[in-house]
Design an enzyme around this catalytic site. Structure first.
Site, PDB file in Angstrom:
ATOM      1  N   PRO A   8      44.037  37.177 123.219  1.00 28.82           N
ATOM      2  CA  PRO A   8      44.384  35.741 123.209  1.00 28.82           C
ATOM      3  C   PRO A   8      43.406  34.906 122.384  1.00 28.82           C
ATOM      4  O   PRO A   8      43.795  33.955 121.714  1.00 28.82           O
ATOM      5  CB  PRO A   8      44.320  35.342 124.699  1.00 28.82           C
ATOM      6  CG  PRO A   8      44.547  36.611 125.436  1.00 28.82           C
ATOM      7  CD  PRO A   8      43.885  37.675 124.608  1.00 28.82           C
ATOM      8  N   TYR A   9      42.125  35.278 122.412  1.00 23.75           N
ATOM      9  CA  TYR A   9      41.112  34.523 121.648  1.00 23.75           C
ATOM     10  C   TYR A   9      41.337  34.719 120.154  1.00 23.75           C
ATOM     11  O   TYR A   9      41.257  33.767 119.373  1.00 23.75           O
ATOM     12  CB  TYR A   9      39.712  34.994 122.067  1.00 23.75           C
ATOM     13  CG  TYR A   9      38.585  34.202 121.437  1.00 23.75           C
ATOM     14  CD1 TYR A   9      38.316  32.894 121.817  1.00 23.75           C
ATOM     15  CD2 TYR A   9      37.768  34.785 120.463  1.00 23.75           C
ATOM     16  CE1 TYR A   9      37.267  32.169 121.249  1.00 23.75           C
ATOM     17  CE2 TYR A   9      36.720  34.070 119.890  1.00 23.75           C
ATOM     18  CZ  TYR A   9      36.478  32.765 120.284  1.00 23.75           C
ATOM     19  OH  TYR A   9      35.436  32.057 119.710  1.00 23.75           O
ATOM     20  N   VAL A  10      41.622  35.949 119.751  1.00 21.64           N
ATOM     21  CA  VAL A  10      41.902  36.225 118.334  1.00 21.64           C
ATOM     22  C   VAL A  10      43.110  35.397 117.884  1.00 21.64           C
ATOM     23  O   VAL A  10      43.092  34.740 116.831  1.00 21.64           O
ATOM     24  CB  VAL A  10      42.151  37.739 118.123  1.00 21.64           C
ATOM     25  CG1 VAL A  10      42.658  38.012 116.712  1.00 21.64           C
ATOM     26  CG2 VAL A  10      40.868  38.533 118.392  1.00 21.64           C
ATOM     27  N   LYS A  60      42.173  31.584 117.707  1.00 17.42           N
ATOM     28  CA  LYS A  60      41.341  31.176 116.572  1.00 17.42           C
ATOM     29  C   LYS A  60      42.099  31.304 115.254  1.00 17.42           C
ATOM     30  O   LYS A  60      41.834  30.558 114.309  1.00 17.42           O
ATOM     31  CB  LYS A  60      40.021  31.952 116.567  1.00 17.42           C
ATOM     32  CG  LYS A  60      39.086  31.565 117.721  1.00 17.42           C
ATOM     33  CD  LYS A  60      38.779  30.053 117.764  1.00 17.42           C
ATOM     34  CE  LYS A  60      37.651  29.699 118.713  1.00 17.42           C
ATOM     35  NZ  LYS A  60      37.451  28.232 118.861  1.00 17.42           N
TER      36      LYS A  60
END
Ligand code: NDP
Length: 257
Positions: free
Chosen positions: A160-162, A165
């Site tokens: 989810p972070y990838v 961003k």
């Protein structure tokens, strides 16, 4: 001490995620470079202390507490910047959340996905939506959104972070194209691993990450938050007058590896 000849002399700047790490370093640096800084984050006591320290050093600072995922909280921070300092010349949209759960996608809690998107993507969206109208009225402005090497290299961070961003990077480029003709520059920082609370939490949960975080950098160390703040300072300043829609890597060479 505030520098009246500093890179941001006379400018009013809103900084999100200003209670620790990169945002805190930016607040202190921008104020020392002559800016009036409005700090936003959720922890009131911490913001109050940082603002007092900036003022004690001769700077101009105020804070507005809130959650960047809440459009009303973000609007209040924009309004507070104008009430305290009479303008909104630049913004560093830096609040972020990575989570420390490295479980594979199919085992991650739905909450992790929702929170990651809310803070990084909706938070940046909310900031742009509230800041751009003020800058359109002024006919100028500079915005810096914090992305990550996770927008370039899709390993070493939760899915989810990838994704979030990558979204911040895309939002920055598309918004830069829409508002370039209106004198508003919008850029993003591709931040490499930096020693902040976010990384400390990840290393506490997964001690093996410390070695990985250092080994994968060309410079074989993590960044100090002040090194990232220097790049944000330049992009917010008039010295970066021909930079918009750019993804400036401050990553110790990681994305060149
Ligand atoms: P920190 O955890 O030290 O700082 C995060 C900041 O964001 C804190 O001030 C926190 O304050 C604030 N914040 C978190 N959630 C919210 C929210 N919902 N609303 C308002 N403020 C919030 O981490 P960093 O300084 O490292 O992170 C800053 C940015 O840099 C993030 O966008 C992160 O993704 C990015 N980044 C960091 C890297 C690193 O290695 N450190 C690498 C690549 C990118 P509070 O808790 O008081 O709300």
């Amino acid at each position: 001490m505030t520098d009246t000849n500093g890179l941001l002399a006379g400018k009013a700047v809103m900084i999100t995620g200003a209670s620790s790490g990169i945002g805190e370093a930016a607040a202190r640096l921008f104020a020392a470079e002559g800016a009036s800084v409005l700090l936003m984050a959720r922890r009131e006591d911490v913001l109050g202390r940082i603002v007092r320290e900036i003022r004690d050093a001769g700077g101009r600072a105020a804070f507005s507490t809130g959650d960047v995922a809440d459009a009303g909280d973000v609007q209040r921070a924009v309004d507070a910047t104008r009430e305290h300092f009479g303008a909104l010349d630049a913004a560093f949209n830096n609040a972020g959340f990575a989570g420390a759960d490295l479980s594979p996608l199919h085992q991650l809690d739905q909450d992790v996905f929702d929170r990651t998107m809310d803070v990084n993507v909706r938070g940046t969206w909310n900031c742009l939506r509230s800041q751009i109208p003020v800058m359109l009225d002024a006919g100028k402005g500079a915005i810096v959104n914090t992305s990550s090497t996770a927008a370039m290299v899709a390993t070493g961070a939760p899915v989810p972070y990838v994704a979030a961003k990558h979204a911040v990077l895309g939002m920055t480029r598309a918004a830069a194209a829409e508002y370039a003709a209106h004198g508003i520059r919008i850029n993003t920082l591709v931040v490499g691993t930096t020693r902040t609370e976010m990384i400390e939490h990840a290393v506490e949960a997964h001690p093996e990450l410390e070695q990985l975080f250092v080994a994968r950098q060309m410079q074989k160390r993590m960044a100090d938050p002040a090194e990232i703040a220097q790049a944000a300072l330049w992009l917010c300043s008039d010295r970066a007058s021909f930079s918009t829609g750019t993804a400036l890597a401050v990553d110790g060479g990681l994305t060149s590896n």
